[in-house]
Design a protein around this motif. Structure first.
Motif, short mmCIF file in Angstrom:
data_model
loop_
_atom_site.label_atom_id
_atom_site.label_comp_id
_atom_site.label_asym_id
_atom_site.label_seq_id
_atom_site.Cartn_x
_atom_site.Cartn_y
_atom_site.Cartn_z
N ALA A 162 5.81 63.87 27.15
CA ALA A 162 7.13 63.37 26.78
C ALA A 162 7.93 64.42 26.00
CB ALA A 162 7.00 62.10 25.96
N LEU A 163 7.21 65.26 25.24
CA LEU A 163 7.86 66.33 24.48
C LEU A 163 8.01 67.61 25.29
CD1 LEU A 163 6.02 65.86 21.06
CD2 LEU A 163 8.41 65.31 21.57
N ASP A 164 7.55 67.57 26.54
CA ASP A 164 7.58 68.73 27.43
C ASP A 164 6.74 69.89 26.87
OD1 ASP A 164 8.32 69.86 29.87
OD2 ASP A 164 10.07 70.86 29.02
N LEU A 165 5.56 69.53 26.34
CA LEU A 165 4.63 70.50 25.79
C LEU A 165 3.31 70.41 26.56
CD1 LEU A 165 5.12 69.75 21.99
CD2 LEU A 165 6.03 71.72 23.24
N LYS A 166 2.52 71.48 26.49
CA LYS A 166 1.18 71.44 27.07
C LYS A 166 0.30 70.61 26.15
CE LYS A 166 1.64 75.75 29.49
NZ LYS A 166 1.15 77.11 29.74
N PRO A 167 -0.53 69.74 26.71
CA PRO A 167 -1.36 68.85 25.87
C PRO A 167 -2.14 69.53 24.75
CG PRO A 167 -1.44 68.13 28.13
CD PRO A 167 -0.67 69.44 28.13
#
Length: 82
Positions: free
Chosen positions: A23-28
């Motif tokens: 949702a934050l457009d980050l890699k987990p």
């Protein structure tokens, strides 16, 4: 330092850390730092979290613990009579 309650909010909303990262457009793996003790996020980061989680920035903190610490940290002196 105020304690973040990010884990609790995610659990309440049924969001996984993986889903939060997406949702934050980050890699987990990059969100793991958010959950470490002592992590001190920038205001902009917290604003992004609040937007993503549909809450206020203040909701991200455990206020009760802060109030207790504040009461213990400020000693009160009784005025001495003259």
């Amino acid at each position: 330092m105020a304690k973040l309650k990010l884990n609790k909010i995610l659990k309440e909303k049924g969001i996984t850390k993986y889903g939060f990262a997406k949702a934050l457009d980050l890699k987990p793996p990059s969100v793991q730092q958010f959950f470490r003790d002592g992590y001190n996020p920038k205001l902009q980061t917290m604003a992004e979290w609040a937007t993503c989680l549909n809450c206020k920035i203040s909701d991200l903190f455990d206020e009760e613990k802060d109030k207790v610490k504040a009461k213990k940290a400020i000693p009160t002196k009784k005025p001495q009579g003259k």
